[in-house]
Design a protein around this motif. Sequence first.
Motif, PDB file in Angstrom:
ATOM      1  N   TYR A 164      -0.627  -9.791  -9.290  1.00 44.55           N
ATOM      2  CA  TYR A 164       0.418  -9.383  -8.357  1.00 44.55           C
ATOM      3  C   TYR A 164       1.546 -10.413  -8.303  1.00 44.55           C
ATOM      4  O   TYR A 164       2.721 -10.070  -8.313  1.00 44.55           O
ATOM      5  N   PHE A 165       1.179 -11.692  -8.246  1.00 42.70           N
ATOM      6  CA  PHE A 165       2.199 -12.735  -8.128  1.00 42.70           C
ATOM      7  C   PHE A 165       2.828 -13.115  -9.465  1.00 42.70           C
ATOM      8  O   PHE A 165       3.964 -13.568  -9.502  1.00 42.70           O
ATOM      9  N   ALA A 166       2.114 -12.931 -10.569  1.00 41.25           N
ATOM     10  CA  ALA A 166       2.609 -13.399 -11.858  1.00 41.25           C
ATOM     11  C   ALA A 166       3.414 -12.346 -12.631  1.00 41.25           C
ATOM     12  O   ALA A 166       4.307 -12.700 -13.399  1.00 41.25           O
ATOM     13  N   LEU A 167       3.105 -11.094 -12.427  1.00 42.53           N
ATOM     14  CA  LEU A 167       3.751 -10.047 -13.215  1.00 42.53           C
ATOM     15  C   LEU A 167       5.106  -9.660 -12.626  1.00 42.53           C
ATOM     16  O   LEU A 167       5.354  -9.877 -11.440  1.00 42.53           O
ATOM     17  N   PRO A 168       5.954  -9.055 -13.450  1.00 38.39           N
ATOM     18  CA  PRO A 168       7.221  -8.525 -12.907  1.00 38.39           C
ATOM     19  C   PRO A 168       6.942  -7.364 -11.952  1.00 38.39           C
ATOM     20  O   PRO A 168       5.811  -6.926 -11.796  1.00 38.39           O
ATOM     21  N   PHE A 169       7.990  -6.839 -11.358  1.00 39.48           N
ATOM     22  CA  PHE A 169       7.873  -5.869 -10.266  1.00 39.48           C
ATOM     23  C   PHE A 169       6.939  -4.711 -10.593  1.00 39.48           C
ATOM     24  O   PHE A 169       6.039  -4.396  -9.823  1.00 39.48           O
ATOM     25  N   ARG A 170       7.137  -4.051 -11.716  1.00 39.11           N
ATOM     26  CA  ARG A 170       6.299  -2.884 -12.044  1.00 39.11           C
ATOM     27  C   ARG A 170       4.840  -3.278 -12.248  1.00 39.11           C
ATOM     28  O   ARG A 170       3.932  -2.586 -11.822  1.00 39.11           O
ATOM     29  N   GLY A 171       4.633  -4.402 -12.915  1.00 40.18           N
ATOM     30  CA  GLY A 171       3.269  -4.874 -13.132  1.00 40.18           C
ATOM     31  C   GLY A 171       2.592  -5.287 -11.835  1.00 40.18           C
ATOM     32  O   GLY A 171       1.401  -5.021 -11.634  1.00 40.18           O
ATOM     33  N   SER A 172       3.345  -5.925 -10.950  1.00 38.02           N
ATOM     34  CA  SER A 172       2.753  -6.331  -9.680  1.00 38.02           C
ATOM     35  C   SER A 172       2.458  -5.116  -8.808  1.00 38.02           C
ATOM     36  O   SER A 172       1.460  -5.098  -8.082  1.00 38.02           O
ATOM     37  N   THR A 173       3.290  -4.101  -8.895  1.00 42.27           N
ATOM     38  CA  THR A 173       3.009  -2.864  -8.164  1.00 42.27           C
ATOM     39  C   THR A 173       1.741  -2.213  -8.696  1.00 42.27           C
ATOM     40  O   THR A 173       0.898  -1.740  -7.924  1.00 42.27           O
TER      41      THR A 173
END
Length: 170
Positions: A100-109
């Motif tokens: 959640y904290f490391a990925l960009p917006f779509r990945g964290s979503t």
Amino acid sequence: MTPAIPLALLGLTDAAFSGFRAYAGTDARIRKQRAAARAALRGLAVGAVLLLTPTLTAVLLLLTTCDRARTYDTLSAGGRGYLLPLAVYAAAVLLSLAAYFALPFRGSTLAMVVGLGPLTLLRPLAVVAACLGSVLNGGGGPGLLVGTTAGAAVLCVEPAVHRRWYHHVQ
């Protein structure tokens, strides 16, 4: 080694997250870091008080038994069995949080929807697995009793915090 310290740390960490979850979604402000931290501290405080119940249960079991060494060994074995499923669950939560904290917006979503959301719903099943692990590892009745009171304590933190501080917000 006694499993009490890692179990207490897991319980208190879970309590802080429960306080945050009780607060989440109740505030429309953009900058809410202080309020989220306050909610986590409230969860931590409530969890610390509620986790006194399994501690006192274990102490009473030890004080009322004829063979304290055997009961202590039984409780320790039960605690180790209780810790294993919770450690696996905590590792899955930490992995989802890291994504959640490391990925960009779509990945964290995606990490939130696929990981953290379902894992929150699986908390009661993790507690049941921990109680089963306690019994299977040799904790017997005393381990199950302490494990059940600990599980009930951590599962009651979020509703208690919500009811005390956030029930008026809809």
